[in-house]
Design a protein around this motif. Structure first.
Motif, PDB file in Angstrom:
ATOM      1  N   LEU A   1       0.855  -1.176   0.000  1.00  0.00           N
ATOM      2  CA  LEU A   1       0.000   0.000   0.000  1.00  0.00           C
ATOM      3  C   LEU A   1       0.895   1.230   0.000  1.00  0.00           C
ATOM      4  CD1 LEU A   1      -2.537  -1.040   2.793  1.00  0.00           C
ATOM      5  CD2 LEU A   1      -2.835  -1.282   0.335  1.00  0.00           C
ATOM      6  N   VAL A   2       0.625   2.132  -0.914  1.00  0.00           N
ATOM      7  CA  VAL A   2       1.461   3.328  -1.035  1.00  0.00           C
ATOM      8  C   VAL A   2       0.578   4.566  -0.972  1.00  0.00           C
ATOM      9  CG1 VAL A   2       3.117   4.588  -2.456  1.00  0.00           C
ATOM     10  CG2 VAL A   2       3.132   2.076  -2.446  1.00  0.00           C
ATOM     11  N   GLU A   3       0.846   5.420   0.024  1.00  0.00           N
ATOM     12  CA  GLU A   3       0.087   6.649   0.182  1.00  0.00           C
ATOM     13  C   GLU A   3       0.744   7.781  -0.603  1.00  0.00           C
ATOM     14  OE1 GLU A   3      -0.108   4.890   4.532  1.00  0.00           O
ATOM     15  OE2 GLU A   3       1.504   5.354   3.128  1.00  0.00           O
ATOM     16  N   SER A   4      -0.072   8.713  -1.041  1.00  0.00           N
ATOM     17  CA  SER A   4       0.438   9.910  -1.704  1.00  0.00           C
ATOM     18  C   SER A   4      -0.569  11.029  -1.517  1.00  0.00           C
ATOM     19  CB  SER A   4       0.694   9.661  -3.192  1.00  0.00           C
ATOM     20  OG  SER A   4      -0.519   9.370  -3.863  1.00  0.00           O
ATOM     21  N   GLY A   5      -0.129  12.253  -1.834  1.00  0.00           N
ATOM     22  CA  GLY A   5      -1.005  13.403  -1.735  1.00  0.00           C
ATOM     23  C   GLY A   5      -0.263  14.595  -1.192  1.00  0.00           C
TER      24      GLY A   5
ATOM     25  N   SER B   1      -4.289   9.708  -1.192  1.00  0.00           N
ATOM     26  CA  SER B   1      -4.617   8.518  -1.970  1.00  0.00           C
ATOM     27  C   SER B   1      -3.759   7.349  -1.504  1.00  0.00           C
ATOM     28  CB  SER B   1      -4.390   8.757  -3.463  1.00  0.00           C
ATOM     29  OG  SER B   1      -5.316   9.691  -3.971  1.00  0.00           O
ATOM     30  N   CYS B   2      -4.322   6.175  -1.588  1.00  0.00           N
ATOM     31  CA  CYS B   2      -3.620   4.940  -1.227  1.00  0.00           C
ATOM     32  C   CYS B   2      -3.832   3.962  -2.368  1.00  0.00           C
ATOM     33  CB  CYS B   2      -4.172   4.393   0.078  1.00  0.00           C
ATOM     34  SG  CYS B   2      -3.497   2.794   0.571  1.00  0.00           S
TER      35      CYS B   2
ATOM     36  N   ALA C   1      -7.425   2.103  -5.876  1.00  0.00           N
ATOM     37  CA  ALA C   1      -7.075   3.268  -5.074  1.00  0.00           C
ATOM     38  C   ALA C   1      -8.159   3.560  -4.047  1.00  0.00           C
ATOM     39  CB  ALA C   1      -6.869   4.482  -5.976  1.00  0.00           C
ATOM     40  N   MET C   2      -7.724   4.056  -2.912  1.00  0.00           N
ATOM     41  CA  MET C   2      -8.623   4.495  -1.848  1.00  0.00           C
ATOM     42  C   MET C   2      -8.233   5.924  -1.485  1.00  0.00           C
ATOM     43  SD  MET C   2      -9.207   2.890   1.950  1.00  0.00           S
ATOM     44  CE  MET C   2      -7.467   2.820   2.283  1.00  0.00           C
ATOM     45  N   ASP C   3      -9.196   6.807  -1.505  1.00  0.00           N
ATOM     46  CA  ASP C   3      -8.937   8.213  -1.200  1.00  0.00           C
ATOM     47  C   ASP C   3      -9.482   8.582   0.169  1.00  0.00           C
ATOM     48  OD1 ASP C   3      -9.423   9.603  -4.557  1.00  0.00           O
ATOM     49  OD2 ASP C   3      -7.751   8.526  -3.630  1.00  0.00           O
ATOM     50  N   LEU C   4      -8.831   9.548   0.780  1.00  0.00           N
ATOM     51  CA  LEU C   4      -9.322  10.191   1.984  1.00  0.00           C
ATOM     52  C   LEU C   4      -9.448  11.671   1.667  1.00  0.00           C
ATOM     53  CD1 LEU C   4     -10.092  10.118   5.010  1.00  0.00           C
ATOM     54  CD2 LEU C   4      -7.670  10.549   5.524  1.00  0.00           C
TER      55      LEU C   4
END
Length: 115
Positions: free
Chosen positions: A4-8, A21-22, A77-80
């Motif tokens: 799992l890689v987060e970005s933003g 985003s993940c 992708a999963m967004d917060l």
């Protein structure tokens, strides 16, 4: 091994918005539930929001109505989405995804909200 890689973007002023985003190495359809945790200064890691396959959602009281977790299965992708950010939202945000016997975590990404 699931990755799992987060970005933003990592910085916002109070009242502003950010989206994290993940991206997962496997489809989120293979997980039972997934979501976001955060660790704010001086505190233990806490749940921010999670989504199940229903897709039912659950949010911490402190972010209810301001944060939204969503899934884009086409992109794995999963967004917060975080709106009306406050300085107390500052912390390290982690995405996770869980199956019945295993859970996986991203490396974490810093979010800083200034006054």
């Amino acid at each position: 091994q699931v990755q799992l890689v987060e970005s933003g973007e990592n910085f916002a002023q109070a009242g502003g918005s950010l989206t994290l985003s993940c991206v997962a190495s496997e489809s989120f359809l293979t997980f039972v539930h997934m979501g976001w945790y955060r660790q704010t200064p001086g505190n233990e890691r806490e749940l921010v929001g999670e989504i199940g396959r229903g897709p039912e959602t659950l949010y911490a009281e402190s972010v209810e109505g301001r944060f939204t977790v969503s899934i884009d299965n086409a992109k794995n992708a999963m967004d917060l989405q975080m709106n009306n950010l406050q300085p107390e939202d500052t912390g390290v945000y982690y995405c996770y995804a869980a199956r019945l016997r295993e859970s996986y975590w991203g490396q974490g990404t810093q979010v800083t909200v200034s006054i």
